[in-house]
Motif scaffolding. Structure first.
Motif, short mmCIF file in Angstrom:
data_model
loop_
_atom_site.label_atom_id
_atom_site.label_comp_id
_atom_site.label_asym_id
_atom_site.label_seq_id
_atom_site.Cartn_x
_atom_site.Cartn_y
_atom_site.Cartn_z
N ALA A 1 -5.64 2.90 0.60
CA ALA A 1 -5.81 2.14 -0.64
C ALA A 1 -6.56 0.84 -0.34
O ALA A 1 -6.43 0.25 0.72
CB ALA A 1 -4.46 1.84 -1.26
N LYS B 1 0.85 -1.18 0.00
CA LYS B 1 0.00 0.00 0.00
C LYS B 1 0.89 1.23 0.00
O LYS B 1 1.70 1.42 0.89
CB LYS B 1 -0.90 0.03 1.24
N LYS C 1 -7.77 5.16 -5.56
CA LYS C 1 -7.23 5.36 -4.21
C LYS C 1 -7.81 6.57 -3.51
O LYS C 1 -7.94 6.58 -2.30
CB LYS C 1 -5.72 5.47 -4.24
#
Length: 145
Positions: free
Chosen positions: A12, A7, A30
């Motif tokens: 995310a 991540k 995201k």
């Protein structure tokens, strides 16, 4: 097969799939903010993720069928290719094929990834190619007359 994933953004969303038989893993935007995609334009949408696709495989990025058919949004290059040695953020270039502005909501599913094997080949230059019945017949040459 396991794929290491990192991540790059704390919020995310990890890839998911809609069912145990689904070939594609959904990738998510995201940002928690909406992303506007003007008509007939392309916008890069980040996933906030980086992955280690195993050697001998690649991540094929495809449109989500609902997003493409209902909203007119698809990957700009139609099918993206993420090579096994790429370590950057997975970015999806979403193109709006419609005459209207489209909005991607924060954390919305934006594409799907199918992990696929590939063959590594060597090209050998030759003077002639083997003959076939089709020969040099191109587009439509094997269809209706």
């Amino acid at each position: 097969m396991k794929i290491n994933i990192k991540k790059l953004d704390a919020d995310a969303v990890l890839p998911t799939r809609g069912s145990s038989q689904a070939a594609g893993y959904d990738l998510y935007a995201k940002s928690s903010e909406d992303t506007v995609i003007p008509p007939h334009k392309t916008v890069m949408v980040g996933t906030g993720l980086a992955m280690e696709i195993p050697e001998g495989y690649f991540g094929a990025i495809f449109a989500r069928s609902g997003l493409a058919s209902k909203q007119g949004l698809r990957p700009a290059n139609c099918v993206g290719v993420v090579d096994s040695d790429y370590r950057g953020e997975f970015m999806i270039a979403l193109h709006n094929d419609t005459d209207e502005e489209r909005v991607i909501a924060g954390k919305e599913r934006i594409a799907q990834m199918v992990v696929m094997p590939y063959l590594s080949v060597e090209f050998e230059e030759v003077e002639e190619l083997n003959e076939t019945e089709r020969g040099e017949g191109g587009f439509g040459s094997t269809g209706r007359k």
